[in-house]
Write an enzyme that holds these catalytic residues in place. Structure first.
Site, mmCIF file in Angstrom:
data_model
loop_
_atom_site.group_PDB
_atom_site.id
_atom_site.type_symbol
_atom_site.label_atom_id
_atom_site.label_comp_id
_atom_site.label_asym_id
_atom_site.label_seq_id
_atom_site.Cartn_x
_atom_site.Cartn_y
_atom_site.Cartn_z
ATOM 1 N N HIS A 53 4.347 -7.908 1.028
ATOM 2 C CA HIS A 53 3.944 -7.725 -0.370
ATOM 3 C C HIS A 53 3.017 -6.546 -0.611
ATOM 4 O O HIS A 53 2.505 -6.384 -1.721
ATOM 5 C CB HIS A 53 3.243 -8.971 -0.910
ATOM 6 C CG HIS A 53 4.105 -10.177 -1.012
ATOM 7 N ND1 HIS A 53 4.831 -10.498 -2.137
ATOM 8 C CD2 HIS A 53 4.374 -11.149 -0.121
ATOM 9 C CE1 HIS A 53 5.491 -11.618 -1.932
ATOM 10 N NE2 HIS A 53 5.231 -12.039 -0.713
ATOM 11 N N LYS A 72 -4.569 -7.795 -14.811
ATOM 12 C CA LYS A 72 -4.192 -7.888 -13.400
ATOM 13 C C LYS A 72 -5.467 -7.807 -12.587
ATOM 14 O O LYS A 72 -6.524 -7.486 -13.131
ATOM 15 C CB LYS A 72 -3.236 -6.766 -13.012
ATOM 16 C CG LYS A 72 -3.701 -5.373 -13.462
ATOM 17 C CD LYS A 72 -2.684 -4.289 -13.157
ATOM 18 C CE LYS A 72 -1.551 -4.190 -14.150
ATOM 19 N NZ LYS A 72 -0.236 -4.405 -13.613
ATOM 20 N N ARG A 73 -5.386 -8.058 -11.272
ATOM 21 C CA ARG A 73 -6.552 -7.875 -10.427
ATOM 22 C C ARG A 73 -7.093 -6.445 -10.596
ATOM 23 O O ARG A 73 -6.311 -5.516 -10.800
ATOM 24 C CB ARG A 73 -6.191 -8.104 -8.950
ATOM 25 C CG ARG A 73 -5.961 -9.558 -8.578
ATOM 26 C CD ARG A 73 -7.162 -10.423 -8.860
ATOM 27 N NE ARG A 73 -8.295 -10.057 -8.032
ATOM 28 C CZ ARG A 73 -8.765 -10.779 -7.019
ATOM 29 N NH1 ARG A 73 -8.203 -11.916 -6.698
ATOM 30 N NH2 ARG A 73 -9.807 -10.377 -6.337
ATOM 31 N N LYS A 103 -4.396 0.216 -9.031
ATOM 32 C CA LYS A 103 -3.811 -0.220 -10.305
ATOM 33 C C LYS A 103 -4.321 0.632 -11.471
ATOM 34 O O LYS A 103 -3.785 0.602 -12.563
ATOM 35 C CB LYS A 103 -4.113 -1.704 -10.540
ATOM 36 C CG LYS A 103 -3.439 -2.618 -9.505
ATOM 37 C CD LYS A 103 -3.759 -4.078 -9.752
ATOM 38 C CE LYS A 103 -3.235 -5.010 -8.671
ATOM 39 N NZ LYS A 103 -1.796 -5.347 -8.793
ATOM 40 N N THR A 116 4.719 -8.232 -11.301
ATOM 41 C CA THR A 116 5.512 -9.252 -11.980
ATOM 42 C C THR A 116 5.004 -9.414 -13.411
ATOM 43 O O THR A 116 5.748 -9.843 -14.298
ATOM 44 C CB THR A 116 5.448 -10.617 -11.254
ATOM 45 O OG1 THR A 116 4.083 -10.879 -10.902
ATOM 46 C CG2 THR A 116 6.294 -10.610 -9.998
ATOM 47 N N LYS A 134 6.890 -9.997 -17.202
ATOM 48 C CA LYS A 134 6.521 -10.989 -18.227
ATOM 49 C C LYS A 134 6.350 -10.316 -19.582
ATOM 50 O O LYS A 134 6.811 -10.821 -20.610
ATOM 51 C CB LYS A 134 5.225 -11.713 -17.820
ATOM 52 C CG LYS A 134 5.409 -12.580 -16.572
ATOM 53 C CD LYS A 134 4.099 -12.965 -15.894
ATOM 54 C CE LYS A 134 4.386 -13.397 -14.455
ATOM 55 N NZ LYS A 134 3.173 -13.422 -13.591
HETATM 56 C C1 26V Z 1 -4.667 -7.471 -0.604
HETATM 57 C C2 26V Z 1 -5.837 -6.842 -0.301
HETATM 58 C C3 26V Z 1 -6.775 -7.480 0.611
HETATM 59 C C4 26V Z 1 -7.768 -6.527 1.207
HETATM 60 C C5 26V Z 1 -8.319 -5.547 0.208
HETATM 61 C C6 26V Z 1 -7.287 -4.829 -0.565
HETATM 62 C C7 26V Z 1 -6.104 -5.605 -0.872
HETATM 63 C C8 26V Z 1 -5.202 -5.093 -1.751
HETATM 64 C C9 26V Z 1 -4.051 -5.733 -2.067
HETATM 65 C C10 26V Z 1 -3.781 -6.921 -1.480
HETATM 66 C C11 26V Z 1 -2.494 -7.510 -1.888
HETATM 67 C C12 26V Z 1 -2.131 -8.782 -1.262
HETATM 68 C C13 26V Z 1 -0.721 -9.036 -1.437
HETATM 69 C C14 26V Z 1 -0.298 -9.157 -2.872
HETATM 70 O O1 26V Z 1 -0.831 -9.925 -3.646
HETATM 71 N N1 26V Z 1 0.711 -8.408 -3.245
HETATM 72 C C15 26V Z 1 1.310 -8.453 -4.560
HETATM 73 O O2 26V Z 1 2.466 -9.262 -4.449
HETATM 74 C C16 26V Z 1 3.156 -9.380 -5.680
HETATM 75 C C17 26V Z 1 4.307 -10.330 -5.448
HETATM 76 O O3 26V Z 1 5.232 -9.774 -4.594
HETATM 77 C C18 26V Z 1 3.618 -8.018 -6.161
HETATM 78 O O4 26V Z 1 4.242 -8.170 -7.414
HETATM 79 C C19 26V Z 1 2.451 -7.060 -6.272
HETATM 80 O O5 26V Z 1 2.906 -5.774 -6.588
HETATM 81 C C20 26V Z 1 1.675 -7.045 -4.979
HETATM 82 O O6 26V Z 1 0.479 -6.279 -5.100
#
Ligand code: 26V
Length: 812
Positions: A362, A551-552, A557, A659, A663
């Protein structure tokens, strides 16, 4: 109130109790209140229990049917399930909303209030967790025999508030007051071990002697698909001590020591994302991953052995999907269970595990790819470490056999550099039969970047499954006005077959339909305006263009790009107050990770800019900025239907899919976005005239990032941006405080890794083009209708069918 016997000629048959009877019964016998004294939340619990009763029959039938047919089981392992409130969803899927509404109307109560008194289980961070929840809905709708496995966090993601514009984090407590949906399965408890050492038995077989044991207790929530025909299970694990209480310590008077075990054990499922800036926090996170993965695999093997004997056939009957690397420990753990517990030979065990396991990636962000220090891994999981080394030997042999000239060291799960790490992405890749990305672009980038070498060795393993969203929650329930209009126009078949929305396309040319579509949006904007007024005390003009980014908060982003453009727009409006400006409302919402300092500073900047702009009376309603606190599934359901414009402006190449973008477009918002993630596919579906694409593409981004980019030069060449940066440094948005946003100024001028400056002008001019289009509501509403009409492909039902066919071999 109880079931009423009715005369049916000869025989006396019992009529099933009405929903109303069931609600009242539960109010009295489960909640322990009479109608005169019940508060809203009591009604909510009583209604939930009544609906749950109705789901149970379908649940049992589904379970029996699956057992009988031997249908292949799909297990979705996810550290996060961002399910949101369940009552409205369950009522809707069971088609009981109107019956419930009538019941409450009769008593002068408002169903809406009852529904919103349910706490929102926020057992996730963002897209990954929400995707898992959408998949649960779609698996049940499509008829896949799917079980979700995750963690029953006592505290989900923190509750966000603002103090003087800064993010404050408070613990969230969704379980206080009980959870009406779950069934505790006291008989289902699996031990999960940690630590200790490995010895060998008389035959030289390894024996793990762990030093710590935690018990995993199961809690089941039924998940009904559309029309309640098929009901699946979400099983969440809660940690318990192996020994309830150390009685001898307690009797010695050492109460604290006696309680210690319990506290340590239960800490495993206390919170989502324990802070990982301390070694203790990191260890806890690793233990959470092992805890839920091991318990789930033990459960899966146990279920299999209930009606099969030969574990070598596990892969024929079971598919296990790993939602990112968080459950990647499944690879050595399943091998361990098969080898150490069930006596299978190692090589066979690995092949069986690989036949069952599939991994979804992801994110390509390097800092988000999990790596665990060998020291920590070895100490917590000595037996798994041995197995990983043996798996790496298999991988090495496969690399050499492939003969592609790849160095085995870049492929192996263990990275020996810098003291040694276990690379969870490599481990998951090696141990899975399929590896998928979540949008077409992301999947291609996986092949070219993070998994380049693995892809060369295993060229058939990576495939794409573009994400989707459930149309039940994200249109039918959250936007009753629009779904009503759609159903009136093309019938209700779209709910289970979203591509039927295509039938709306001709209505884009129908002025009367466009006007009704516009009216729906206007009503939703009124509803959001009321919510904003309640939350922030800011009055919005509902006829303004509602421009929304939720969003986060993360640098990639680019909420920063959005707020910088907002400041530039403010400057332009101030410089030309009599200009023909399109009134706008900029709406933000989202949480920043508690330890992510820059993201929290961006929140403060947005709030300070909002404060300045909203209090500038000379501007009137021309521009407003709001940051809604505590973004979650429930607030998304109010915000999304009210959007005119959806901000999907990540640096190209960094958003795996997105996603939220789906929406918004499904609900008739137009997108301003980069060619990133699923935006690319949204463009293909809605057509280039109906989406606003700007900025650099992924390849240009990679090139610029690889060297030679001088952000301060770029800012100097971008006058509107230069002005804004100067204003921030001079304290214009911070009551003269020139230091407050130094971190942001420095970021834009000196680092700008996510390329805000190079995309600024293109973003600005695209926004001005949007102003112009919005002023002609004929033009705008036509595009909006075409968005809704062409988003059918983005149903999670389509995604689930894709996984079932291409990965799980489990077509219902
Ligand atoms: C995790 C972390 C953890 C450490 C610090 C930075 C950081 C940045 C991003 C993440 C993302 C974790 C994985 C995640 O949530 N991915 C999201 O998954 C969605 C479903 O597939 C997708 O629509 C998003 O684009 C994607 O960011």
């Amino acid at each position: 109130m109880t079931t009423l016997p009715i005369e049916t000629g000869q025989k006396e048959r019992r009529r099933p109790p009405s929903l109303g009877d069931m609600i009242v019964r539960h109010l009295v016998y489960s909640v322990g209140k009479d109608q005169a004294h019940a508060v809203t939340r009591d009604w909510c619990v009583a209604l939930s229990l009544a609906i749950r009763d109705r789901m149970v029959d379908g649940w049992m039938t589904t379970t029996r049917r699956i057992y009988k047919s031997g249908q292949k089981r799909v297990y979705y392992l996810s550290m996060e399930f961002m399910i949101g409130r369940l009552l409205e969803d369950a009522l809707s899927n069971m088609e009981l909303t109107e019956e419930a509404r009538a019941f409450f109307d009769e008593r002068g109560l408002d169903l809406g209030e009852v529904l919103t008194s349910e706490p929102d289980p926020a057992l996730g961070n963002g897209g990954l967790g929400r995707l898992a929840a959408c998949f649960m809905d779609s698996m049940a709708t499509v008829g896949v025999a799917g079980i979700g496995y995750g963690i029953r966090y006592e505290h989900g993601i923190f509750r966000q508030s603002f103090q003087d514009g800064w993010q404050l984090e408070e613990p969230e407590d969704w379980l206080v007051g009980g959870n009406a949906w779950e069934f505790e399965r006291t008989e289902v408890v699996h031990p999960v071990n940690f630590g200790g050492y490995v010895s060998s038995d008389a035959n030289g077989k390894p024996v793990w002697n762990p030093s710590e044991r935690i018990m995993a207790a199961a809690f089941d929530t039924p998940i009904a698909g559309w029309k309640g025909q098929h009901v699946n299970t979400l099983r969440l694990w809660s940690a318990r001590p192996a020994e309830v209480l150390n009685l001898s310590q307690f009797n010695q008077g050492d109460f604290v020591a006696a309680a210690r075990q319990q506290i340590v054990a239960e800490s495993i499922t206390k919170v989502l994302y324990p802070g990982d800036h301390t070694p203790e926090g990191r260890e806890l996170r690793l233990k959470q991953e092992v805890f839920f993965t091991s318990a789930s695999l033990q459960d899966i093997v146990h279920r299999f052995l209930l009606n099969h004997e030969n574990l070598e056939k596990l892969g024929d009957h079971v598919a296990i999907q790993l939602n990112d690397t968080h459950p990647a420990i499944a690879v050595p753990e399943l091998v361990r269970l098969l080898e150490d517990v069930h006596g299978m030979d190692f090589r066979k065990a690995f092949d069986v595990a690989r036949a069952c396991l599939h991994y979804t990636n992801h994110t390509l962000l390097p800092e988000a790819l999990e790596r665990w220090p060998l020291e920590l891994f070895e100490r917590c999981l000595p037996r798994h470490m041995q197995i990983i080394r043996a798996i790496d030997d298999i991988a090495t042999a496969e690399v050499l056999a492939a003969g592609k000239g790849i160095d085995p060291n870049v492929v192996r799960a263990i990275d020996p550099h810098y003291g040694g790490f276990v690379r969870m992405g490599n481990l998951a890749f090696i141990g899975s039969s399929h590896v998928n990305g979540v949008s077409a672009l992301h999947t291609e980038l996986m092949k070219k970047t993070v998994f380049k070498d693995l892809h060369t060795v295993y060229p058939d393993r990576i495939l794409n499954q573009t994400n989707g969203i459930t149309p039940r929650r994200w249109l039918l329930e959250c936007n009753p006005r629009l779904s009503g209009l759609i159903t009136e126009t093309i019938g209700d078949g779209w709910v289970a077959d979203l591509e039927q929305l295509k039938a709306l396309e001709p209505y884009a040319e129908d002025a009367a339909f466009r006007e009704r579509f516009r009216r729906v949006k206007a009503d939703n904007k009124e509803r959001l305006s009321v919510y904003v007024q309640e939350q922030l005390g800011v009055k919005l003009d509902p006829t303004a263009l509602f421009d929304i980014q939720i969003k986060r908060i993360h640098e990639y982003k680019r909420q920063l790009l959005n707020i910088l453009e907002t400041m530039a727009l403010y400057n332009a409006m101030k410089a030309n107050p009599n200009g023909e400006w399109q009134p706008r409302v900029k709406i933000f919402a989202g949480k920043a990770a508690p330890s992510y300092t820059l993201a929290k500073l961006i929140i403060k900047l947005i709030n300070d800019v909002a404060d300045k702009i909203n209090n500038d009376s000379a501007l009137g309603d021309m521009l407003k900025v709001v940051f809604l606190p505590n973004y979650n599934v429930s607030s998304a359901e109010i915000i999304i239907p009210a959007a005119d414009l959806s901000e999907q402006i990540s640096t190209a190449g960094f958003e795996a899919s997105g996603t939220g973008n789906m929406k918004f477009a499904l609900n008739g918002a137009l997108t301003i976005g980069t060619l990133d993630g699923a935006n690319v596919e949204i463009l293909e579906h809605v057509g280039e005239d109906n989406i606003y694409i700007f900025g650099m593409e992924a390849e240009e981004v990679a090139q610029l990032q690889s060297g030679g980019y001088q952000p301060w030069v770029r800012v100097g060449e971008t006058p509107r941006l230069q002005d804004v940066v100067t204003q921030i440094s001079s304290g214009f948005f911070s009551h003269g405080d020139t230091e407050r946003f130094a971190g942001i100024v420095d970021n834009v001028l000196a680092h700008d890794y996510f390329l805000v400056a190079p995309d600024f002008d293109s973003y600005w001019s695209t926004q001005r083009w949007i102003d112009k289009d919005f002023r002609d509501q004929n033009v705008w509403q036509r595009k909006a209708v075409l968005n809704t009409a062409n988003m059918g492909w983005f149903s999670a039902d389509r995604t689930i069918r894709g996984y079932a066919k291409d990965i799980w071999n489990a077509l219902p």
